[in-house]
Design a protein around this motif. Structure first.
Motif, PDB file in Angstrom:
ATOM      1  N   LEU A  19       0.865  -1.176   0.000  1.00  0.00           N
ATOM      2  CA  LEU A  19       0.000   0.000   0.000  1.00  0.00           C
ATOM      3  C   LEU A  19       0.902   1.226   0.000  1.00  0.00           C
ATOM      4  O   LEU A  19       1.575   1.507   0.990  1.00  0.00           O
ATOM      5  CB  LEU A  19      -0.913   0.004   1.229  1.00  0.00           C
ATOM      6  CG  LEU A  19      -1.852  -1.193   1.365  1.00  0.00           C
ATOM      7  CD1 LEU A  19      -2.658  -1.084   2.654  1.00  0.00           C
ATOM      8  CD2 LEU A  19      -2.768  -1.309   0.162  1.00  0.00           C
ATOM      9  N   SER A  20       0.949   1.937  -1.107  1.00  0.00           N
ATOM     10  CA  SER A  20       1.867   3.060  -1.300  1.00  0.00           C
ATOM     11  C   SER A  20       1.041   4.338  -1.390  1.00  0.00           C
ATOM     12  O   SER A  20       0.407   4.615  -2.407  1.00  0.00           O
ATOM     13  CB  SER A  20       2.681   2.832  -2.584  1.00  0.00           C
ATOM     14  OG  SER A  20       3.693   3.785  -2.721  1.00  0.00           O
ATOM     15  N   VAL A  21       1.060   5.141  -0.328  1.00  0.00           N
ATOM     16  CA  VAL A  21       0.061   6.191  -0.114  1.00  0.00           C
ATOM     17  C   VAL A  21       0.699   7.579  -0.182  1.00  0.00           C
ATOM     18  O   VAL A  21       1.684   7.866   0.508  1.00  0.00           O
ATOM     19  CB  VAL A  21      -0.628   5.978   1.252  1.00  0.00           C
ATOM     20  CG1 VAL A  21      -1.649   7.081   1.512  1.00  0.00           C
ATOM     21  CG2 VAL A  21      -1.305   4.607   1.283  1.00  0.00           C
ATOM     22  N   ARG A  36      -6.095   8.134   5.542  1.00  0.00           N
ATOM     23  CA  ARG A  36      -5.526   7.167   6.485  1.00  0.00           C
ATOM     24  C   ARG A  36      -6.636   6.370   7.163  1.00  0.00           C
ATOM     25  O   ARG A  36      -6.560   5.142   7.278  1.00  0.00           O
ATOM     26  CB  ARG A  36      -4.672   7.908   7.525  1.00  0.00           C
ATOM     27  CG  ARG A  36      -4.239   7.061   8.716  1.00  0.00           C
ATOM     28  CD  ARG A  36      -3.148   6.070   8.385  1.00  0.00           C
ATOM     29  NE  ARG A  36      -1.888   6.731   8.142  1.00  0.00           N
ATOM     30  CZ  ARG A  36      -1.071   7.200   9.096  1.00  0.00           C
ATOM     31  NH1 ARG A  36      -1.399   7.078  10.370  1.00  0.00           N
ATOM     32  NH2 ARG A  36       0.079   7.760   8.776  1.00  0.00           N
ATOM     33  N   TYR A  39      -8.101   3.601   5.078  1.00  0.00           N
ATOM     34  CA  TYR A  39      -7.349   2.348   5.092  1.00  0.00           C
ATOM     35  C   TYR A  39      -7.558   1.588   6.398  1.00  0.00           C
ATOM     36  O   TYR A  39      -7.703   0.364   6.397  1.00  0.00           O
ATOM     37  CB  TYR A  39      -5.859   2.626   4.879  1.00  0.00           C
ATOM     38  CG  TYR A  39      -5.496   2.868   3.443  1.00  0.00           C
ATOM     39  CD1 TYR A  39      -5.327   1.814   2.544  1.00  0.00           C
ATOM     40  CD2 TYR A  39      -5.331   4.155   2.957  1.00  0.00           C
ATOM     41  CE1 TYR A  39      -5.005   2.034   1.222  1.00  0.00           C
ATOM     42  CE2 TYR A  39      -5.008   4.394   1.632  1.00  0.00           C
ATOM     43  CZ  TYR A  39      -4.846   3.325   0.766  1.00  0.00           C
ATOM     44  OH  TYR A  39      -4.540   3.556  -0.549  1.00  0.00           O
ATOM     45  N   THR A  63       2.204  -4.476   3.449  1.00  0.00           N
ATOM     46  CA  THR A  63       3.013  -3.441   4.081  1.00  0.00           C
ATOM     47  C   THR A  63       2.467  -2.085   3.650  1.00  0.00           C
ATOM     48  O   THR A  63       1.863  -1.967   2.582  1.00  0.00           O
ATOM     49  CB  THR A  63       4.503  -3.575   3.709  1.00  0.00           C
ATOM     50  OG1 THR A  63       5.274  -2.559   4.372  1.00  0.00           O
ATOM     51  CG2 THR A  63       4.733  -3.455   2.214  1.00  0.00           C
ATOM     52  N   TYR A  64       2.666  -1.064   4.490  1.00  0.00           N
ATOM     53  CA  TYR A  64       2.076   0.255   4.261  1.00  0.00           C
ATOM     54  C   TYR A  64       3.170   1.307   4.214  1.00  0.00           C
ATOM     55  O   TYR A  64       3.952   1.453   5.158  1.00  0.00           O
ATOM     56  CB  TYR A  64       1.082   0.579   5.375  1.00  0.00           C
ATOM     57  CG  TYR A  64       0.263   1.840   5.183  1.00  0.00           C
ATOM     58  CD1 TYR A  64      -1.034   1.771   4.686  1.00  0.00           C
ATOM     59  CD2 TYR A  64       0.766   3.090   5.521  1.00  0.00           C
ATOM     60  CE1 TYR A  64      -1.798   2.915   4.523  1.00  0.00           C
ATOM     61  CE2 TYR A  64       0.012   4.242   5.368  1.00  0.00           C
ATOM     62  CZ  TYR A  64      -1.275   4.154   4.867  1.00  0.00           C
ATOM     63  OH  TYR A  64      -2.025   5.284   4.711  1.00  0.00           O
ATOM     64  N   GLU A  66       4.173   5.473   3.096  1.00  0.00           N
ATOM     65  CA  GLU A  66       3.737   6.817   2.737  1.00  0.00           C
ATOM     66  C   GLU A  66       4.880   7.530   2.022  1.00  0.00           C
ATOM     67  O   GLU A  66       6.043   7.358   2.366  1.00  0.00           O
ATOM     68  CB  GLU A  66       3.283   7.598   3.972  1.00  0.00           C
ATOM     69  CG  GLU A  66       1.980   7.043   4.541  1.00  0.00           C
ATOM     70  CD  GLU A  66       1.479   7.765   5.771  1.00  0.00           C
ATOM     71  OE1 GLU A  66       0.264   7.646   6.052  1.00  0.00           O
ATOM     72  OE2 GLU A  66       2.284   8.424   6.453  1.00  0.00           O
ATOM     73  N   LEU A  95      -1.408   1.090  12.324  1.00  0.00           N
ATOM     74  CA  LEU A  95      -1.427   2.171  11.337  1.00  0.00           C
ATOM     75  C   LEU A  95      -2.065   3.426  11.902  1.00  0.00           C
ATOM     76  O   LEU A  95      -1.550   4.533  11.721  1.00  0.00           O
ATOM     77  CB  LEU A  95      -2.173   1.707  10.088  1.00  0.00           C
ATOM     78  CG  LEU A  95      -2.332   2.729   8.966  1.00  0.00           C
ATOM     79  CD1 LEU A  95      -0.979   3.228   8.495  1.00  0.00           C
ATOM     80  CD2 LEU A  95      -3.133   2.128   7.813  1.00  0.00           C
TER      81      LEU A  95
END
Length: 247
Positions: A19-21, A36, A39, A63-64, A66, A95
């Motif tokens: 997850l690329s935010v 946020r 998610y 994996t998360y 930012e 998170l």
């Protein structure tokens, strides 16, 4: 919840999901908090859990991250295996506890580079997906296309969550559907790739939930799929920078 910050595979999973935010300053703090929380809520949703259990093994690695400019990338939650409902709840709560640190610039290339490195060191999965959100084109760091093309050639699927909260404000937008078309032409790719667009802040939670359900289950029909076939080439110039680097 099983987490690993090492480069060694931790388990075999149905899906490796990064997850690329986007946390660039073009989004307000309030909007980023909604993103946020979207998610956090989606990861605990029953439909998302059902999609996880629909896989052959019934577990995924996640994996998360930012990101903003090329020097602003942060792994907020390292690789975790989601196999039981409490795993997803623990991931979501971890998170929620993380601070949101905004950055300047939009380096999608930098985000994809980091995601590729994380996939190389993550759990062994049948599929590899990068879920990248953003509200503008690549405007900093390396050119996007070589990074994008290398990942696609390696079998990675890149899906897009397009944030277009100011689409009706011509003073603060790229024009109708520009960011969506940019993502379709330049960012996403791979097997079953698709784009989901968030046009209103109230849409964050549902859009994120639906996106996770579809990419975890390996589906794309119920969301907005990429429509490459109607174009003879890219509908936007992938090398054109459409916003000031400070955004």
């Amino acid at each position: 919840m099983s987490m690993s910050a090492t480069a060694e595979p931790v388990s075999s999973v149905d899906l490796e999901l990064v997850l690329s935010v986007d946390v660039s300053s073009s989004m307000s703090e309030a909007e980023q908090r909604l993103q946020r929380e979207g998610y956090v809520e989606a990861l605990q949703d029953a439909k998302v859990w059902q999609s996880i259990k629909s896989g052959r093994r019934g577990r995924i690695g996640i994996t998360y991250v930012e990101w903003a400019g090329p020097d602003h990338q942060s792994v907020r939650i390292p690789w975790a295996i989601l196999e039981q409902p409490e795993d997803a709840a623990a991931f979501a709560e971890a998170l929620r506890a993380q601070p949101i640190i905004r950055g300047r610039g939009t380096s999608i290339s930098g985000a994809l580079l980091l995601a590729g490195k994380l996939l190389a060191g993550g759990p062994a999965g049948d599929r590899q997906v990068i879920d990248v959100s953003g509200d503008g084109p690549n405007n900093a760091g390396l050119p996007l296309q070589p990074v994008h093309d290398t990942l696609i050639a390696d079998g990675v699927t890149i899906n897009g969550l397009v944030i277009s909260l100011h689409a009706d404000d011509t003073l603060d937008s790229f024009g109708p559907r520009y960011v969506e078309l940019y993502y379709e032409s330049c960012v996403i790719g791979g097997s079953g790739t698709f784009v989901v667009t968030v046009a209103k802040t109230a849409d964050f939670a549902n859009a994120i939930r639906n996106k996770l359900v579809n990419e975890i289950a390996g589906l794309s029909a119920s969301v907005h799929p990429a429509a490459y076939q109607v174009h003879s080439g890219p509908v936007v110039d992938c090398d054109t920078v459409g916003e000031a680097p400070g955004r």
